[in-house]
Design an enzyme around this catalytic site. Structure first.
Site, PDB file in Angstrom:
ATOM      1  N   ASP A  15      28.570  19.632  48.028  1.00  0.00           N
ATOM      2  CA  ASP A  15      27.432  20.505  48.316  1.00  0.00           C
ATOM      3  C   ASP A  15      27.572  21.755  47.467  1.00  0.00           C
ATOM      4  O   ASP A  15      28.675  22.276  47.292  1.00  0.00           O
ATOM      5  CB  ASP A  15      27.333  20.847  49.803  1.00  0.00           C
ATOM      6  CG  ASP A  15      28.505  21.677  50.296  1.00  0.00           C
ATOM      7  OD1 ASP A  15      28.402  22.924  50.301  1.00  0.00           O
ATOM      8  OD2 ASP A  15      29.532  21.092  50.699  1.00  0.00           O
ATOM      9  N   ASP A 104      20.377  23.501  57.688  1.00  0.00           N
ATOM     10  CA  ASP A 104      21.715  24.093  57.809  1.00  0.00           C
ATOM     11  C   ASP A 104      21.618  25.216  58.827  1.00  0.00           C
ATOM     12  O   ASP A 104      21.027  26.271  58.556  1.00  0.00           O
ATOM     13  CB  ASP A 104      22.146  24.613  56.435  1.00  0.00           C
ATOM     14  CG  ASP A 104      23.495  25.327  56.459  1.00  0.00           C
ATOM     15  OD1 ASP A 104      24.001  25.645  57.545  1.00  0.00           O
ATOM     16  OD2 ASP A 104      24.030  25.586  55.365  1.00  0.00           O
ATOM     17  N   GLU A 106      24.000  27.443  61.520  1.00  0.00           N
ATOM     18  CA  GLU A 106      25.399  27.741  61.821  1.00  0.00           C
ATOM     19  C   GLU A 106      25.550  29.222  62.155  1.00  0.00           C
ATOM     20  O   GLU A 106      24.556  29.943  62.293  1.00  0.00           O
ATOM     21  CB  GLU A 106      26.252  27.385  60.602  1.00  0.00           C
ATOM     22  CG  GLU A 106      25.768  28.076  59.326  1.00  0.00           C
ATOM     23  CD  GLU A 106      26.587  27.721  58.103  1.00  0.00           C
ATOM     24  OE1 GLU A 106      27.716  28.259  58.013  1.00  0.00           O
ATOM     25  OE2 GLU A 106      26.113  26.935  57.256  1.00  0.00           O
TER      26      GLU A 106
END
Length: 318
Positions: A15, A104, A106
């Site tokens: 990534d 994503d 987090e």
């Protein structure tokens, strides 16, 4: 660093983001990398300036690739951020080389700047709704279930370990030698980020399966959903919906009335006696077609219609 990557579990991949810089994608491929996730967007006001070069470079090197969106759930709603993501690189294309886009979500990395906690000051209920809004909008726009990147600890703290996202593949972030405990929504991970650096450029990841299964994730089969209802003893409706990522063609619908009744009306279809035959020449992604059938039933006794659409068999009992 150079060398051949050995994925901690499954097929190796990476990534990357703008911070990774320029990437020698041929070296990633020759080093054992088979896929790459590239950051496309963040919030609704940031697009990775290197996205086109990184995303295109991964594809040119023969890697399966996917885009990811770094969520800022305190700034705008999930629908707005999904829309921005799709419009700026996160759209899914049916080229056999692109996996669904990634949400994503987090720990808040900007606590010093925005003054929010790790959950961006959202309650568990509001966070779950935000994620549902994002993933539902992404599904509506692309026909694919977005992948969710997260950590088990964040998911437990900020969503209350929600179990409402089982349809979304999990990309688990946990640096170390094994994935460990999973959030309750999932019984297995699809991708695993095991380190932020290694022998390949960017973060080190693995796909939990074979290379052929990775390619299947990039190129799934068509998906058609069939539903219907017996509105009365003489009126039935059948709906064929394209709920998958591809347009479908030449869909055949066959049906037969039972219980001593015959079909007397079926707009758009052929019918004779108890039988009906309908054809859908083309059904674009996200669209549906509804058929209505009228029968002349006996005054008493059980009646209904049996339908077949592809491998699906459906009985509507009045």
């Amino acid at each position: 660093m150079t060398g051949v990557a050995e994925a901690a579990d499954g097929v190796a991949g990476v990534d990357v983001s703008n911070w990774t810089g320029d990437i020698d994608w041929q070296s990633v491929a020759s080093g054992g990398g088979k896929f790459a996730f590239v950051q496309a967007t963040e919030g609704t006001d940031y697009r990775n300036p290197r996205f086109d070069a990184q995303y295109g470079g991964a594809a040119t090197a023969g890697l399966v690739r996917g885009a990811y969106h770094f969520a800022q759930p305190h700034e705008s709603d999930g629908i707005a951020q999904a829309e921005y993501f799709v419009q700026n690189g996160g759209d899914w294309v049916s080229d056999g080389q692109t996996v669904p886009g990634v949400l994503d979500i987090e720990n808040n990395p900007y606590k010093d700047q925005n003054g929010k906690n790790d959950c961006y000051d959202l309650s568990v209920e509001d966070m779950v709704k935000w994620i549902k809004d994002f993933t539902a909008e992404y599904r509506r726009r692309t026909g694919r279930h977005a992948i969710i990147y997260t950590t088990t600890s964040w998911w437990q703290s900020c969503t209350g370990d929600s179990v409402k996202f089982k349809s979304n593949p999990l990309w688990l972030a946990r640096w170390g030698g094994e994935p460990g405990e999973l959030p309750k929504s999932w019984t297995r991970h699809t991708f695993w980020q095991s380190s932020d650096k290694g022998t390949l450029a960017g973060g080190q990841n693995s796909f939990n399966g074979s290379e052929s299964q990775l390619k299947e994730l990039a190129n799934p089969p068509a998906e058609v959903t069939v539903s219907g209802v017996a509105k009365s003893r003489k009126t039935y409706t059948l709906t064929v919906s394209n709920t998958g990522p591809h347009p479908v063609e030449n869909v055949k619908v066959s049906g037969r009335a039972y219980g001593g009744q015959r079909v007397v009306k079926a707009p758009g279809c052929k019918y004779s006696g108890t039988a009906v035959l309908c054809s859908i020449a083309e059904l674009p992604r996200g669209k549906k077609v509804t058929f209505t059938f009228t029968t002349k039933p006996k005054p008493k006794g059980g009646v209904g219609m049996n339908f077949t659409v592809g491998s699906v068999k459906l009985t509507l009992k009045a």
